[in-house]
Motif scaffolding. Sequence first.
Motif, PDB file in Angstrom:
ATOM      1  N   HIS A  11     -13.141   6.626   4.822  1.00  0.00           N
ATOM      2  CA  HIS A  11     -13.234   7.594   5.922  1.00  0.00           C
ATOM      3  C   HIS A  11     -12.947   8.897   5.433  1.00  0.00           C
ATOM      4  CE1 HIS A  11     -14.521   8.411  10.132  1.00  0.00           C
ATOM      5  NE2 HIS A  11     -13.424   8.813  10.474  1.00  0.00           N
ATOM      6  N   PHE A  12     -11.609   9.111   4.870  1.00  0.00           N
ATOM      7  CA  PHE A  12     -11.213  10.322   4.564  1.00  0.00           C
ATOM      8  C   PHE A  12     -10.986  10.234   2.962  1.00  0.00           C
ATOM      9  CE2 PHE A  12      -9.504   9.739   8.830  1.00  0.00           C
ATOM     10  CZ  PHE A  12     -10.116  10.604   9.390  1.00  0.00           C
ATOM     11  N   ILE A  13     -11.323  11.324   2.419  1.00  0.00           N
ATOM     12  CA  ILE A  13     -10.991  11.723   0.900  1.00  0.00           C
ATOM     13  C   ILE A  13     -10.254  12.570   1.080  1.00  0.00           C
ATOM     14  CG2 ILE A  13     -11.824  12.397  -1.471  1.00  0.00           C
ATOM     15  CD1 ILE A  13     -12.868   9.608  -0.513  1.00  0.00           C
ATOM     16  N   LEU A  14      -8.883  12.273   0.717  1.00  0.00           N
ATOM     17  CA  LEU A  14      -7.479  13.111   0.653  1.00  0.00           C
ATOM     18  C   LEU A  14      -7.004  13.465  -0.627  1.00  0.00           C
ATOM     19  CD1 LEU A  14      -5.554  11.434   3.602  1.00  0.00           C
ATOM     20  CD2 LEU A  14      -7.266  13.200   3.867  1.00  0.00           C
ATOM     21  N   SER A  15      -6.597  14.751  -0.654  1.00  0.00           N
ATOM     22  CA  SER A  15      -5.823  15.282  -2.089  1.00  0.00           C
ATOM     23  C   SER A  15      -4.501  14.627  -2.086  1.00  0.00           C
ATOM     24  CB  SER A  15      -5.918  16.504  -2.123  1.00  0.00           C
ATOM     25  OG  SER A  15      -5.080  17.193  -0.894  1.00  0.00           O
ATOM     26  N   GLU A  20      -1.362  10.077  11.695  1.00  0.00           N
ATOM     27  CA  GLU A  20      -1.377  10.281  10.345  1.00  0.00           C
ATOM     28  C   GLU A  20      -1.397   8.913   9.754  1.00  0.00           C
ATOM     29  OE1 GLU A  20      -1.492  13.380   9.595  1.00  0.00           O
ATOM     30  OE2 GLU A  20      -1.356  13.992  11.363  1.00  0.00           O
ATOM     31  N   ILE A  21      -0.865   8.011  10.255  1.00  0.00           N
ATOM     32  CA  ILE A  21      -0.811   6.767   9.506  1.00  0.00           C
ATOM     33  C   ILE A  21      -2.466   5.963   9.374  1.00  0.00           C
ATOM     34  CG2 ILE A  21      -0.211   4.327   9.747  1.00  0.00           C
ATOM     35  CD1 ILE A  21       2.464   5.251  10.858  1.00  0.00           C
ATOM     36  N   ASN A  26       1.310   8.216  -8.110  1.00  0.00           N
ATOM     37  CA  ASN A  26       0.236   7.611  -7.787  1.00  0.00           C
ATOM     38  C   ASN A  26      -0.115   7.342  -6.382  1.00  0.00           C
ATOM     39  OD1 ASN A  26      -0.478   6.599 -10.766  1.00  0.00           O
ATOM     40  ND2 ASN A  26       1.934   6.267 -10.228  1.00  0.00           N
ATOM     41  N   LEU A  27      -0.631   8.601  -5.948  1.00  0.00           N
ATOM     42  CA  LEU A  27      -0.640   8.805  -4.463  1.00  0.00           C
ATOM     43  C   LEU A  27      -2.258   8.211  -4.064  1.00  0.00           C
ATOM     44  CD1 LEU A  27       0.963  12.194  -3.584  1.00  0.00           C
ATOM     45  CD2 LEU A  27       1.758   9.638  -2.642  1.00  0.00           C
ATOM     46  N   HIS A  28      -2.916   8.298  -4.708  1.00  0.00           N
ATOM     47  CA  HIS A  28      -4.409   7.861  -4.437  1.00  0.00           C
ATOM     48  C   HIS A  28      -5.169   6.822  -5.343  1.00  0.00           C
ATOM     49  CE1 HIS A  28      -4.958  11.373  -7.583  1.00  0.00           C
ATOM     50  NE2 HIS A  28      -6.178  10.377  -7.842  1.00  0.00           N
ATOM     51  N   GLU A  29      -6.023   6.147  -5.005  1.00  0.00           N
ATOM     52  CA  GLU A  29      -6.917   5.163  -5.932  1.00  0.00           C
ATOM     53  C   GLU A  29      -7.393   6.011  -6.775  1.00  0.00           C
ATOM     54  OE1 GLU A  29      -6.472   2.093  -5.867  1.00  0.00           O
ATOM     55  OE2 GLU A  29      -5.888   1.707  -3.498  1.00  0.00           O
ATOM     56  N   LYS A  30      -7.375   5.264  -8.244  1.00  0.00           N
ATOM     57  CA  LYS A  30      -7.944   5.946  -9.167  1.00  0.00           C
ATOM     58  C   LYS A  30      -9.353   5.635  -9.273  1.00  0.00           C
ATOM     59  CE  LYS A  30      -3.833   7.388 -10.526  1.00  0.00           C
ATOM     60  NZ  LYS A  30      -3.565   8.611 -10.070  1.00  0.00           N
ATOM     61  N   ASP A  31      -9.711   4.590  -8.936  1.00  0.00           N
ATOM     62  CA  ASP A  31     -11.191   4.007  -8.878  1.00  0.00           C
ATOM     63  C   ASP A  31     -11.929   3.898  -7.690  1.00  0.00           C
ATOM     64  OD1 ASP A  31     -13.521   2.894  -9.480  1.00  0.00           O
ATOM     65  OD2 ASP A  31     -12.946   1.038 -10.247  1.00  0.00           O
ATOM     66  N   LEU A  32     -12.550   4.715  -7.116  1.00  0.00           N
ATOM     67  CA  LEU A  32     -13.370   4.971  -5.936  1.00  0.00           C
ATOM     68  C   LEU A  32     -14.507   4.101  -5.670  1.00  0.00           C
ATOM     69  CD1 LEU A  32     -12.195   8.498  -4.805  1.00  0.00           C
ATOM     70  CD2 LEU A  32     -10.820   6.793  -4.632  1.00  0.00           C
ATOM     71  N   ASN A  75      -7.224   4.786   6.297  1.00  0.00           N
ATOM     72  CA  ASN A  75      -8.827   4.936   6.196  1.00  0.00           C
ATOM     73  C   ASN A  75      -9.129   6.197   5.052  1.00  0.00           C
ATOM     74  OD1 ASN A  75      -9.977   3.591   8.595  1.00  0.00           O
ATOM     75  ND2 ASN A  75      -8.189   4.622   9.590  1.00  0.00           N
ATOM     76  N   SER A  76      -8.532   6.070   4.264  1.00  0.00           N
ATOM     77  CA  SER A  76      -8.290   7.218   3.112  1.00  0.00           C
ATOM     78  C   SER A  76      -8.340   6.670   1.665  1.00  0.00           C
ATOM     79  CB  SER A  76      -7.232   8.111   3.240  1.00  0.00           C
ATOM     80  OG  SER A  76      -6.059   7.798   2.630  1.00  0.00           O
TER      81      SER A  76
END
Length: 368
Positions: free
Chosen positions: A204-208, A234-235, A192-198, A240-241
């Motif tokens: 600032h960044f939308i990352l895969s 990198e942090i 679960n690396l990214h937020e499910k609900d955007l 900011n993603s």
Amino acid sequence: MRKSALEQAKALLKRRSFARALTILEAAEANYRDSFDYYLTAGIACLYLGIWGSAVSYFQQARKIRVTETNLLLSQAILYLRRGDTDRALQYYLEVLNNDPENKTAKEAMEFIRVSGNYETICNWFDSGRIQKFYPPLGVNPAKVSRILFSAVAGICVGLCIIFLLKPQRYNDSGRRADLSNLALTADEAKNLHEKDLSGAVYHFILSDREIRSAYDDARQYFQDFRDNAATVEINRILNSNASSAVRQKASLLLTYFEEPTFDSLTDNYTYAQVAADPALYLGCWVAWSGRITNAVAEDGSYRCDLLVGYEDLQRVDGIVPLFFSVAPVPEIDGSRSVRVLAKIGLENGKVSLLGRSVYQPLQKSAD
């Protein structure tokens, strides 16, 4: 001898008589123009009274005089926490730990954000008053000192034991830096690396998932390679993603392992053009920039000026950046000569600023 209004107010804060303290301070305002202690004390009184607008105003006045005092940073973190802006609050808590690595209030606040940092819980803590445990500490209330003496001594002993046992080791037996296996992503976090609900958030960044994982792994490796600046970039990319809150929290904790560089040990010295193109990516990085200074003001143990970056040879100005020094003794910089400063990148009104640490100037004037 009669105590000054500021001394009386500080004593009343310790006794938790916030309204009386603020009344005394407001009546004596004319006597404390440009006093950092006055604005900070008045702001803290307003904070405990819940007078948010006045608190913001007092802290803004205090920040014009001194930028990095611990209680000011803790207070500003609370203001962002009240808005639900946990990322900005974390940045202030990390700044506290950068200056005071064992600060208990900052550590507990960061743990609260990590475990219960949703907006509803934060609001409940403000409504109930529980959030005051993260306010700037006031010390022991003299009226209750006898009752809490035993508990205070026991708490200090436990705290010292925890600090001794859990203080992170920056280097292992092989001479390399600490093993960060305790900051490795868990199996659940890796899934679960990214937020499910955007919705309702701006990133600032939308990352895969691959980019998030790569940035996190790169940050840990850069730390092992003594490249704290590269790790910080990198942090910041993660913070900011759209990375999940769990990943952002672990990335923030990694920052607490970093060390302050010297001119000689600094790596990945980013240029002004790189930083100006995307300041959020370089927030907290250290740079050694050369140029000349102008608009210098030294007062109350602090020093402020504008650094004309790249203007050491009087040919071209790459950029103009506010530069602050709050360390003692404040530097003595000759504006007629070129200067090289070691400083930490920050933001002032959304623009690049520098928090200075060291200064180098040639002994002889250059031929202008």
